[in-house]
Design an enzyme around this catalytic site. Sequence first.
Site, short mmCIF file in Angstrom:
data_model
loop_
_atom_site.label_atom_id
_atom_site.label_comp_id
_atom_site.label_asym_id
_atom_site.label_seq_id
_atom_site.Cartn_x
_atom_site.Cartn_y
_atom_site.Cartn_z
N GLU A 89 4.73 -5.16 6.96
CA GLU A 89 4.03 -4.06 7.64
C GLU A 89 4.55 -3.84 9.06
OE1 GLU A 89 2.59 -6.49 5.89
OE2 GLU A 89 1.03 -5.66 4.58
N ALA B 113 0.86 -1.18 0.00
CA ALA B 113 0.00 0.00 0.00
C ALA B 113 0.90 1.24 0.00
CB ALA B 113 -0.89 -0.02 1.24
N GLY C 119 0.70 -5.09 0.81
CA GLY C 119 -0.47 -5.13 -0.09
C GLY C 119 -0.14 -5.77 -1.43
N GLU D 196 -0.47 -9.34 -0.84
CA GLU D 196 -1.91 -9.59 -0.65
C GLU D 196 -2.65 -9.54 -1.99
OE1 GLU D 196 -2.07 -6.45 2.28
OE2 GLU D 196 -2.57 -7.86 3.87
N1 CAA Z 1 4.62 3.16 -0.60
C1 CAA Z 1 5.07 4.34 -1.08
N2 CAA Z 1 6.26 4.46 -1.70
C2 CAA Z 1 7.05 3.37 -1.81
C3 CAA Z 1 6.65 2.12 -1.30
C4 CAA Z 1 5.35 2.03 -0.67
N3 CAA Z 1 4.87 0.87 -0.20
N4 CAA Z 1 7.63 1.23 -1.53
C5 CAA Z 1 8.60 1.89 -2.18
N5 CAA Z 1 8.26 3.19 -2.34
C6 CAA Z 1 9.03 4.25 -3.00
C7 CAA Z 1 10.20 4.70 -2.13
O1 CAA Z 1 9.77 5.65 -1.17
C8 CAA Z 1 11.12 5.27 -3.17
O2 CAA Z 1 10.65 6.56 -3.53
P1 CAA Z 1 11.72 7.75 -3.79
O3 CAA Z 1 12.51 7.31 -4.99
O4 CAA Z 1 10.86 8.95 -4.07
O5 CAA Z 1 12.56 7.85 -2.55
C9 CAA Z 1 10.90 4.37 -4.39
O6 CAA Z 1 9.64 3.72 -4.17
C10 CAA Z 1 11.96 3.29 -4.52
O7 CAA Z 1 12.04 2.60 -3.29
P2 CAA Z 1 13.41 2.40 -2.48
O8 CAA Z 1 14.35 3.52 -2.76
O9 CAA Z 1 13.06 2.15 -1.06
O10 CAA Z 1 13.96 1.07 -3.20
P3 CAA Z 1 14.92 -0.03 -2.57
O11 CAA Z 1 15.32 -0.90 -3.71
O12 CAA Z 1 16.01 0.59 -1.75
O13 CAA Z 1 13.99 -0.87 -1.56
C11 CAA Z 1 11.98 -2.02 -0.90
C12 CAA Z 1 12.91 -1.62 -2.06
C13 CAA Z 1 12.70 -3.01 0.01
C14 CAA Z 1 10.76 -2.68 -1.52
C15 CAA Z 1 11.58 -0.76 -0.10
O14 CAA Z 1 11.11 0.22 -1.00
C16 CAA Z 1 10.49 -1.00 0.91
O15 CAA Z 1 10.75 -1.54 1.97
N6 CAA Z 1 9.24 -0.56 0.60
C17 CAA Z 1 8.12 -0.62 1.53
C18 CAA Z 1 7.59 -2.02 1.68
C19 CAA Z 1 6.47 -2.04 2.69
O16 CAA Z 1 6.63 -1.71 3.85
N7 CAA Z 1 5.27 -2.45 2.23
C20 CAA Z 1 4.10 -2.53 3.08
C21 CAA Z 1 3.28 -1.29 2.96
S1 CAA Z 1 1.91 -1.25 4.11
C22 CAA Z 1 0.73 -2.25 3.44
O17 CAA Z 1 0.89 -2.80 2.38
C23 CAA Z 1 -0.54 -2.34 4.27
C24 CAA Z 1 -1.58 -3.27 3.75
O18 CAA Z 1 -1.51 -4.46 3.95
C25 CAA Z 1 -2.76 -2.76 3.06
#
Ligand code: CAA
Length: 259
Positions: free
Chosen positions: A133, A67, A110, A113
């Site tokens: 998460e 998400a 998500g 999911e």
């Molecule tokens: N939401 C918003 N932006 C996101 C994102 C997310 N879930 N995942 C990645 N991005 C964005 C980053 O902020 C980054 O943006 P900028 O270039 O503007 O800084 C861009 O995508 C690239 O990401 P990274 O620089 O972080 O890339 P990386 O290769 O270093 O890492 C990753 C990749 C491990 C996937 C890391 O991006 C990450 O941990 N992302 C979040 C994963 C996460 O926590 N997902 C769960 C979300 S909550 C959810 O999903 C709730 C639900 O069940 C409904």
Amino acid sequence: MSNILCEFPYNDHKHIALVKLNRPKVLNALSTDLMRELVDKLFELDDNPEVRVIILTGNDRAFAAGADIAQMVEATPIDQINNNRFRSWQQLAQITKPIIAAVNGYALGGGCELAMHCDFIIAGDSAKFGQPEIKIGTTPGAGGTQRLTRAIGKSKAMMLAMTGEMIEAKQALDWGLVAKVVPSTTLMQETYETAKNIANKAPVAIKLIKESVNKAFEMSLSDGVDFERRNFYLTFSSSDQKEGMRAFLEKRDPEYKGN
Ligand code: CAA
């Protein structure tokens, strides 16, 4: 730019639609707009009689990294209730046609999911799955604790959701989360071959199989078997059942009409 792209790229198979998540700069983070557009597109394809199978994919780096965290960070529970945050997710379950998730790269939160909402997952060997998460102070919210547990069992689901660790495609295959792992470079071709195989089958029977398998999660065994039996009988009112069995006996390929 549209958050969702839809194509019919397979010239030799007009019944297969390809839907791509299209927010590459944020690893296909699932904003509420993206989810609404996705569900609208899936309903349109579900209503289109030409379409028999839908492939849902992302890009080489990410299926979807979850998400949209930027959109959620300051949200209150009341915002989320008022925005009906999970309505699109609930609507995904109403799609009657088969949806195959073709996953390369990250399928997290998500994203994992969403892949699990599809009927099955084919993963490229670069795919990584997880429910991270907990690393951002929350829990899965779109079915992760339920669907992951049903897919891989309590112990492994607990470990993944509590640590936020990712698993590689091969592990996801061994644990039963994905149906098949293929080289990432051939993911779309391999998924297409599977989609073509399904698109060549009797479409109504395919929908009934989807319904029956999904009931396995909702019903007792005896109720589920009863539900299945009624769907089996129902296929005998279709021309496709007659065609399929006659073609077998006449040693020829069937030609299904979807009725
Ligand atoms: N939401 C918003 N932006 C996101 C994102 C997310 N879930 N995942 C990645 N991005 C964005 C980053 O902020 C980054 O943006 P900028 O270039 O503007 O800084 C861009 O995508 C690239 O990401 P990274 O620089 O972080 O890339 P990386 O290769 O270093 O890492 C990753 C990749 C491990 C996937 C890391 O991006 C990450 O941990 N992302 C979040 C994963 C996460 O926590 N997902 C769960 C979300 S909550 C959810 O999903 C709730 C639900 O069940 C409904």
